[in-house]
Design a protein around this motif. Structure first.
Motif, PDB file in Angstrom:
ATOM      1  N   ASN A  68       0.789  -1.242   0.000  1.00 24.91           N
ATOM      2  CA  ASN A  68       0.000   0.000   0.000  1.00 24.91           C
ATOM      3  C   ASN A  68       0.816   1.285   0.000  1.00 24.91           C
ATOM      4  O   ASN A  68       0.237   2.367  -0.099  1.00 24.91           O
ATOM      5  CB  ASN A  68      -0.939  -0.009   1.217  1.00 24.91           C
ATOM      6  CG  ASN A  68      -2.051  -1.018   1.061  1.00 24.91           C
ATOM      7  OD1 ASN A  68      -2.657  -1.130   0.004  1.00 24.91           O
ATOM      8  ND2 ASN A  68      -2.315  -1.783   2.110  1.00 24.91           N
ATOM      9  N   GLY A 103      -6.714  -0.644  -4.197  1.00 32.36           N
ATOM     10  CA  GLY A 103      -5.602  -1.512  -4.534  1.00 32.36           C
ATOM     11  C   GLY A 103      -5.000  -1.267  -5.903  1.00 32.36           C
ATOM     12  O   GLY A 103      -5.308  -0.295  -6.600  1.00 32.36           O
ATOM     13  N   GLY A 517      -4.901  -1.330   4.186  1.00 27.54           N
ATOM     14  CA  GLY A 517      -5.836  -0.553   3.378  1.00 27.54           C
ATOM     15  C   GLY A 517      -7.046  -1.402   3.032  1.00 27.54           C
ATOM     16  O   GLY A 517      -6.915  -2.577   2.684  1.00 27.54           O
ATOM     17  N   THR A 520      -7.475  -4.229  -0.028  1.00 30.80           N
ATOM     18  CA  THR A 520      -6.155  -4.497  -0.587  1.00 30.80           C
ATOM     19  C   THR A 520      -5.605  -5.788   0.011  1.00 30.80           C
ATOM     20  O   THR A 520      -6.182  -6.360   0.933  1.00 30.80           O
ATOM     21  CB  THR A 520      -5.177  -3.345  -0.298  1.00 30.80           C
ATOM     22  OG1 THR A 520      -4.846  -3.345   1.104  1.00 30.80           O
ATOM     23  CG2 THR A 520      -5.778  -1.999  -0.681  1.00 30.80           C
TER      24      THR A 520
END
Length: 577
Positions: A68, A103, A517, A520
Motif C-alpha cells: 500500500n 488496490g 488498506g 487491498t
C-alpha cells in the motif's frame, strides 16, 4: 533439526555481493545510460554477473507491487537485502475485468479489449519495485502471467451472489481481499474468459486474439526495464500447463505448450535483448514425447582424457533408466529396513491420515511427473534457443513428483522424491549446458494448514469455514511439523547444491509491520456487513499456507543474516551506472 541448520546449508549458495544503486532507464523514454550497465548472463551452465559466477538462494514475494505504500516496498526489500537475499521472484501482472475501487491493477481485460493502467496504482507501482530493488542491490525475477486464476462460480457456471464487505474478486467463493492469493492477479484464464470460449484453458496458447493481447501486454511491461540491471530475468509464466481450473481440449499436447514458449521467448528477446528469458514451468518431464527442439548429440571430443580420470558425459533420462533407478532404490530401502527392523509409520503430507507399512506393489509406471499428462516437456522447453535457463518447482502438497515407495512413510517419500526431482533437473541442465533454478519450493505445516489455499482453489480446505474437516482418532492434521519442514528444506538445499542447481527460491517470504488498506492485499479486519472499518495498526503480507511467520521466521532471519556475513565473496562486484 531446526531452521538455523537449513540456512547454514543455504549460506554456501549466497555468493552474490551487494550492488550499488542505479536509476531505472526505460526504453520508451529513448534514453541511453551514460555507461552500459552489466546484466546477468550465462556461461558453461552457470549464471554470470560482472565476470563472477552467480549462484543464489532467494525467495518469493508475489505481492510486492500490491503493497500500500512505497515505504512498505522499501521496508520489505531493505529487510531482504539486510539478511543477504539477492534474488526475489514476484508477479509483473495484475489483470482485472472490472476496475477495482481499491488496490493495484495493471491491465483491464473487458468488453473485448485490453487497457493498460500506467497510473500510480498501475505499472508505476512496478516501477517503484524495480527502482527500490536497484537501491537495495536485489535482482528481480519477473513473471509475466499465471496459469492459475480460479473463478469457481463463473467457470463452473454456478449461480452465486456477488460477495461484498471488501474489494474481493467476483465469482469466487471466498471473502479474502483481492490480491491476497497468488492466483488472484488475473492470468491466462482472464484472457480465455474474455477472448475465447471460456471453457478450455489451452485456448490461451493457440487463439490468435489471445496471443496478440498477451504479446501486447508483454511488450508494455518488458520494454519499461530494458536497461535496468535489477532485472535478473523474465519468466514467461508461472506453472504453465495444458489445463488449469478450466479443463483442456484433447488437442493440447506438450508440443502445444512448447511452441507457445518459443513464440513468447522470441518476442521477449526481441523487445529486450539484455535480459535472460525463462519458462517458469513446474518441471514435468516427458521422455517419450515428440520434440520440437530435439537435442543434437555433439561429436565425441578428439583429445584424450587425463590419465587416471574418467570423463563424465551427461546422459539423457529415459523411461528405462528412471524405472531401474526407482527399483534399485526401493530394493535398497527394503534391505535396510529388514536389517534395522525400523517402524515405517509416519504422517502423510498430501492427506489427512497416518501412513502404515504396506507390501510391495507392482510397477505403477513413471508417474504424472514424467508421463507428459500435464502438457509440459521441460526438456524440450529448455532446448528452445531463446530460453536462457531451466526452471522447476517443488510443492509436494499439490503435485506428485514420483511413485511412493510402499516400504517408507509418506514424509520420507516426500523428501526422497524431492531430492530425486532436484537431481533430475540438475542433470538436465548439465545435458543442455544451461543453468537450472528451483523457482519455488515449500511444504505446508500443521500450523499453517488453516491458511493453506491450493494454487487451483480459492478457499482454504482446512480453514475455519471449510466443510468435512473433522478428524477421526486414526487421522492426523494436514501438513508436516515444523521440524519435518526444516528437515526437508535442509535435505533439498543440500541436494541442490551438490547436484549443481544454480538457484533455489524458497516460497514464500513473510513481512510484518505493513500499512493496511481496505480492499487491498494488506487489509484491516472487517467485521459485519456494510461497515466502514477504521484503518489502524499494521498488517502482515499474504499467507497462502507457505509463509513462515512468528517465532520460526525470526530464526530464518537471524541465520540468513549470519550466512550472508560469513560467506561474502572475496571479489565483490558492483553495477556500473
Amino acid at each position: 533439526m531446526n531452521l538455523a541448520l537449513l540456512w547454514q546449508v543455504a549460506a554456501s549458495a549466497l555468493l552474490v555481493s551487494a550492488i550499488t544503486p542505479t536509476p531505472t532507464v526505460s526504453k520508451r523514454d529513448n534514453i541511453e545510460p551514460s555507461v552500459t550497465p552489466q546484466f546477468v548472463t550465462t556461461q558453461d551452465g552457470q549464471f554470470m554477473f560482472n565476470g563472477s559466477t552467480l549462484p543464489f538462494v532467494g525467495t518469493n514475494a508475489y505481492w510486492l507491487s500490491s503493497l500500500n505504500s512505497d515505504e512498505d516496498v522499501d521496508f520489505t526489500l531493505g529487510n531482504l537485502s539486510a539478511i543477504g537475499i539477492k534474488v526475489v521472484r514476484t508477479w509483473a501482472f495484475n489483470d482485472v475485468d472490472t476496475i477495482p475501487e481499491n488496490g493495484t491493477w495493471f491491465q483491464l481485460i473487458a468488453n473485448g479489449t485490453t487497457s493498460i493502467n500506467n497510473g500510480t496504482n498501475g505499472l508505476q507501482k512496478l516501477d517503484t519495485v524495480v527502482r527500490l530493488a536497484e537501491k537495495h542491490g536485489i535482482f528481480l525475477l519477473l513473471s509475466l502471467t499465471n496459469n492459475w486464476n480460479p473463478r469457481p462460480l463463473l467457470d463452473n457456471l454456478g449461480a452465486g451472489p456477488a460477495l461484498s464487505g471488501r474489494d474481493v474478486t467476483p465469482n469466487t467463493n471466498n471473502s479474502l481481499p483481492r490480491n491476497t492469493l497468488s492466483n488472484d492477479y488475473g492470468g491466462m484464464d482472464a484472457y480465455v474468459r474474455e477472448f475465447g470460449n471460456a471453457t478450455m484453458h489451452d485456448e490461451f496458447y493457440v487463439n490468435p486474439t489471445i496471443l496478440n493481447s498477451f504479446m501486447n501486454y508483454t511488450t508494455q511491461v518488458v520494454s519499461r526495464y530494458v536497461h535496468s540491471p535489477a532485472i535478473f530475468a523474465w519468466e514467461i509464466a508461472n506453472d504453465p500447463r495444458c489445463n488449469s481450473s478450466i479443463p483442456a481440449t484433447n488437442d493440447c499436447k506438450t508440443t502445444t505448450v512448447t511452441q507457445w514458449h518459443s513464440q513468447v521467448a522470441q518476442h521477449v528477446n526481441t523487445v529486450d535483448p539484455n535480459h535472460l528469458v525463462s519458462s517458469g514451468n513446474q518441471g514435468f518431464i516427458c521422455m517419450d514425447c515428440p520434440k520440437l527442439f530435439p537435442r543434437i548429440v555433439p561429436p565425441p571430443p578428439q583429445t584424450s582424457p587425463v590419465p587416471g580420470r574418467r570423463r563424465s558425459v551427461p546422459k539423457p533420462l529415459t523411461k528405462t533408466t528412471l524405472l531401474q533407478k526407482r527399483k534399485a532404490a526401493w530394493k535398497k530401502t527394503r534391505s535396510l529396513l529388514k536389517r534395522s527392523d525400523t517402524n515405517t509409520e509416519g504422517v502423510r503430507v498430501r492427506g489427512r491420515w497416518v501412513a502404515t507399512q504396506t507390501r510391495r506393489q507392482d510397477d505403477q509406471g513413471v508417474g504424472p511427473g514424467f508421463d507428459g499428462s500435464q502438457g509440459i516437456d521441460s526438456e524440450d522447453i529448455l532446448n528452445i534457443p531463446q530460453i536462457g535457463f531451466g526452471t522447476f518447482q517443488l510443492f509436494p502438497d499439490q503435485n506428485q513428483y514420483g511413485i511412493d515407495d510402499p516400504s517408507l512413510p509418506a514424509f520420507n517419500n516426500t523428501v526422497l522424491q524431492g531430492i530425486e526431482w532436484i537431481q533430475a533437473h540438475a542433470a538436465m541442465g548439465k545435458l543442455f549446458g544451461k543453468p537450472v533454478t528451483l523457482n519455488g519450493f515449500g511444504l505446508v505445516t500443521q500450523a499453517n494448514a488453516p491458511f493453506f489455499v491450493p494454487f487451483n482453489k480459492t478457499q482454504a480446505p482446512f480453514g475455519p469455514d471449510a466443510t468435512n474437516t473433522t478428524t477421526t482418532p486414526t487421522q492426523q492434521p494436514f501438513g508436516v511439523t515444523d521440524a519435518q519442514r526444516d528437515d526437508a528444506y535442509t535435505q533439498w538445499l543440500k541436494a541442490g547444491l551438490a547436484a549443481g542447481v544454480q538457484g533455489m527460491l524458497q516460497y514464500q517470504w513473510s513481512q510484518g509491520n505493513l500499512t493496511t488498506g481496505v480492499g487491498t492485499a494488506i487489509a484491516p479486519t472487517v467485521t459485519g456487513t456494510d461497515v466502514t472499518p477504521i484503518v489502524t495498526g499494521t498488517g502482515l503480507s499474504p499467507n497462502d499456507g507457505y509463509s513462515i511467520q512468528g517465532q520460526g521466521q525470526q530464526v530464518v532471519v537471524d541465520t540468513i543474516q549470519q550466512a550472508a556475513q560469513q560467506f561474502a565473496p572475496d571479489d565483490p562486484t558492483t553495477i556500473t551506472t
